[in-house]
Design a protein around this motif. Structure first.
Motif, PDB file in Angstrom:
ATOM      1  N   ASP A  84       1.177 -48.246  25.847  1.00  0.00           N
ATOM      2  CA  ASP A  84       0.852 -46.922  25.366  1.00  0.00           C
ATOM      3  C   ASP A  84       1.468 -46.636  24.004  1.00  0.00           C
ATOM      4  O   ASP A  84       0.943 -45.858  23.241  1.00  0.00           O
ATOM      5  CB  ASP A  84       1.341 -45.861  26.362  1.00  0.00           C
ATOM      6  CG  ASP A  84       0.347 -45.633  27.479  1.00  0.00           C
ATOM      7  OD1 ASP A  84      -0.710 -46.263  27.438  1.00  0.00           O
ATOM      8  OD2 ASP A  84       0.644 -44.830  28.368  1.00  0.00           O
ATOM      9  N   PHE A 138      -1.522 -51.138  18.093  1.00  0.00           N
ATOM     10  CA  PHE A 138      -2.939 -51.280  18.379  1.00  0.00           C
ATOM     11  C   PHE A 138      -3.161 -52.449  19.326  1.00  0.00           C
ATOM     12  O   PHE A 138      -2.445 -53.433  19.286  1.00  0.00           O
ATOM     13  CB  PHE A 138      -3.737 -51.524  17.087  1.00  0.00           C
ATOM     14  CG  PHE A 138      -3.630 -50.383  16.134  1.00  0.00           C
ATOM     15  CD1 PHE A 138      -4.369 -49.232  16.335  1.00  0.00           C
ATOM     16  CD2 PHE A 138      -2.762 -50.436  15.068  1.00  0.00           C
ATOM     17  CE1 PHE A 138      -4.244 -48.159  15.480  1.00  0.00           C
ATOM     18  CE2 PHE A 138      -2.632 -49.371  14.210  1.00  0.00           C
ATOM     19  CZ  PHE A 138      -3.378 -48.227  14.411  1.00  0.00           C
ATOM     20  N   PHE A 166      -7.744 -45.105  21.780  1.00  0.00           N
ATOM     21  CA  PHE A 166      -6.348 -45.235  22.198  1.00  0.00           C
ATOM     22  C   PHE A 166      -5.432 -44.452  21.259  1.00  0.00           C
ATOM     23  O   PHE A 166      -4.290 -44.176  21.588  1.00  0.00           O
ATOM     24  CB  PHE A 166      -5.918 -46.695  22.261  1.00  0.00           C
ATOM     25  CG  PHE A 166      -6.210 -47.479  21.018  1.00  0.00           C
ATOM     26  CD1 PHE A 166      -5.313 -47.518  19.977  1.00  0.00           C
ATOM     27  CD2 PHE A 166      -7.395 -48.204  20.900  1.00  0.00           C
ATOM     28  CE1 PHE A 166      -5.586 -48.240  18.835  1.00  0.00           C
ATOM     29  CE2 PHE A 166      -7.665 -48.932  19.753  1.00  0.00           C
ATOM     30  CZ  PHE A 166      -6.765 -48.943  18.719  1.00  0.00           C
ATOM     31  N   ARG A 167      -5.952 -44.046  20.078  1.00  0.00           N
ATOM     32  CA  ARG A 167      -5.164 -43.225  19.168  1.00  0.00           C
ATOM     33  C   ARG A 167      -5.584 -41.756  19.216  1.00  0.00           C
ATOM     34  O   ARG A 167      -5.220 -40.972  18.339  1.00  0.00           O
ATOM     35  CB  ARG A 167      -5.272 -43.751  17.746  1.00  0.00           C
ATOM     36  CG  ARG A 167      -4.293 -44.890  17.485  1.00  0.00           C
ATOM     37  CD  ARG A 167      -2.859 -44.404  17.600  1.00  0.00           C
ATOM     38  NE  ARG A 167      -1.932 -45.520  17.574  1.00  0.00           N
ATOM     39  CZ  ARG A 167      -0.674 -45.439  17.946  1.00  0.00           C
ATOM     40  NH1 ARG A 167      -0.192 -44.311  18.412  1.00  0.00           N
ATOM     41  NH2 ARG A 167       0.114 -46.482  17.876  1.00  0.00           N
ATOM     42  N   GLY A 207      -0.371 -42.873  20.821  1.00  0.00           N
ATOM     43  CA  GLY A 207      -1.181 -43.956  21.359  1.00  0.00           C
ATOM     44  C   GLY A 207      -1.243 -43.886  22.869  1.00  0.00           C
ATOM     45  O   GLY A 207      -0.250 -43.574  23.523  1.00  0.00           O
ATOM     46  N   HIS A 222      -1.722 -41.973  10.130  1.00  0.00           N
ATOM     47  CA  HIS A 222      -0.772 -42.670  10.993  1.00  0.00           C
ATOM     48  C   HIS A 222      -0.158 -43.856  10.257  1.00  0.00           C
ATOM     49  O   HIS A 222      -0.859 -44.654   9.626  1.00  0.00           O
ATOM     50  CB  HIS A 222      -1.478 -43.143  12.271  1.00  0.00           C
ATOM     51  CG  HIS A 222      -0.526 -43.503  13.365  1.00  0.00           C
ATOM     52  ND1 HIS A 222       0.205 -44.652  13.361  1.00  0.00           N
ATOM     53  CD2 HIS A 222      -0.181 -42.846  14.504  1.00  0.00           C
ATOM     54  CE1 HIS A 222       0.958 -44.709  14.453  1.00  0.00           C
ATOM     55  NE2 HIS A 222       0.735 -43.630  15.154  1.00  0.00           N
TER      56      HIS A 222
END
Length: 480
Positions: free
Chosen positions: A20, A24, A102-103, A108, A406
């Motif tokens: 998490d 990436f 996921f972002r 994340g 980010h």
């Protein structure tokens, strides 16, 4: 002796799942074997899927349905701006649009990443049986009135999966041929009003007129339009399909903006001109008489009975193209989910031809389950899958907002404030479609859609529990 690239891809280990808080997830191991031009027919296949719900929508909205297509296609084109930006940052991610969620959470979230990818896969996989059932319906209506529609659709599905097992190069070559063939009936229909203007009736388009029995209050009309915009999204958002091949296109980072721009313009033109032409030729009432074969009445008016039969064959090729596009995009998505460690590793298996065979098998099983639930009720099947599709397009703009500045994200050019506003507007629009539109399709549709979409959460948790811890991976996606 050195192993060939495809052999190395077939035997390469599957990376461990992402965490998490890691930057990436992992990059694809799929070989880059095709040119950027191979991606355009994939999006073209999505643009042709207007036939799924056009007739049924015209039955409830009349000629107002034209604006549902135009508005949702415009939204789909605008979403391509976000997809293009994100896919250019991470060209190593197989599966395209769904791979960035996921972002959507600031630090994340593997859970949101898995949910988006799985929902996207579930959104497109029903397109295979739906399009093949419609293709079988065209053939039955013109050539084989006694044939079993479902049996013919299954036979065509088996042939398509055999073709995909032969490799992406073969699949994309077939797509190019099918796309060329599929343009013929579209050109015939679109050119009809110009070549034979006496068959085009502007009164079928203006003034806007709801059919008898439609709501007569503003809120009721808005609800009906949202209901059908919910369904239209599964087709008119289809320009984004081109991004699913980004990990297999040579020099994809350079070509992706061009691919997404062409795809967006193609879909916007298709979903503006096709409804305009069909409504002008046969009117809303003519479309509702044959809701699953909406092109045939127009073809018969323009070309006669013989022309109708020719168009039926060509439209069958068109629908097969859409099914083929769905197989390619959905299989790459499942492959990337397994690569990231959200599914067991067998789903990330790659054959010696560079084909994700594990994900193809997963597709086939779920298609069989959906057919057992809905049979040939294509609209309900499509509606259940749209639940997953809209989840993806709620998370996509949130991911875009989260990745703008980010520190772990590869740098991009300056993001104008207008893009921020656009991302917020798109997230809100798709949230309204999901909730307000989905409720109107009934509890069965929403229950099946949510059950399939959310199933990945326990599956991913179990998979990651028994998988080794993931290394922090970040730069690979950007440099692929």
């Amino acid at each position: 002796m050195r192993a060939s690239p495809s052999r190395r891809a077939a035997t390469s280990p599957t990376p461990a799942p992402a965490t998490d808080v890691g930057p990436f997830p992992s990059s694809s191991q799929l070989p880059r074997t095709v040119s950027w031009k191979a991606a355009v027919p994939i999006a073209f296949g999505g643009a042709l899927s207007v036939t799924v719900s056009f007739g049924a929508m015209a039955g409830e909205l009349g000629n107002v349905s034209m604006w549902v297509w135009i508005v949702t296609a415009a939204v789909g084109a605008l979403q391509c701006l976000l997809v293009s930006d994100l896919a250019t940052r991470f060209p190593g991610r197989a599966g395209g649009t769904a791979q960035f969620a996921f972002r959507a959470w600031p630090r994340g979230s593997a859970t949101l990443g898995a949910l988006s990818s799985w929902s996207y896969w579930f959104a497109w996989i029903p397109a295979v049986p739906v399009m093949l059932i419609l293709a079988a319906s065209y053939l039955k209506a013109t050539f084989w009135p006694g044939i079993n529609t479902l049996a013919l659709a299954i036979a065509m599905a088996l042939l398509l999966y055999a073709l995909n097992l032969a490799g992406l190069r073969r699949s994309t070559q077939a797509n190019i041929v099918l796309a060329i063939v599929a343009t013929v009936p579209l050109i015939m229909v679109l050119a009809g009003p110009v070549a034979r203007p006496s068959h085009f009736h502007a009164s079928n388009i203006f003034p806007l007129d709801l059919p008898q029995g439609a709501p007569n209050d503003a809120l009721g009309v808005a609800a009906l339009m949202v209901k059908w915009a919910f369904i239209a999204a599964c087709s008119s958002y289809g320009a984004e399909l081109a991004s699913t091949l980004c990990a297999e296109i040579r020099d994809s980072k350079r070509h992706l903006p061009k691919i997404m721009a062409i795809s967006a313009l193609t879909c916007l033109a298709a979903y503006t001109l096709i409804p305009l032409a069909l409504l002008g030729i046969v009117g809303a009432e003519g479309l509702t008489k044959e809701p699953t074969t909406v092109f045939l009445p127009a073809a018969e008016i323009l070309l006669g009975s013989a022309g109708k039969n020719i168009v039926a064959v060509l439209l069958t090729a068109c629908l097969i193209l859409i099914a083929q596009s769905a197989i390619i995009s959905s299989s790459r998505t499942v492959y990337q989910i397994a690569q990231d460690g959200y599914l067991p590793r067998l789903f990330a298996h790659i054959s010696r031809r560079g084909v994700p065979t594990g994900s193809l098998a997963c597709d086939a099983v779920v298609i069989a389950v959906l057919l057992s639930i809905f049979g040939t009720s294509v609209l309900d099947e499509v509606a259940s899958s749209v639940v997953g599709y809209l989840i993806v397009f709620i998370l996509l703009p949130l991911a875009y907002l989260g990745l703008r500045d980010h520190k772990a994200a590869p740098p991009r050019a300056h993001h104008p404030k207008a893009m921020t506003a656009l991302a917020v507007a798109l997230a809100l629009f798709n949230t309204v479609l999901l909730i307000w539109g989905g409720i109107q399709w009934g509890p069965k549709v929403m229950a099946v859609g949510l059950a399939f979409s959310l199933a990945i959460i326990p599956i991913a948790a179990l998979t990651r529990r028994f998988a080794p811890a993931a290394p922090a991976i970040g730069k690979a996606d950007a440099d692929s």
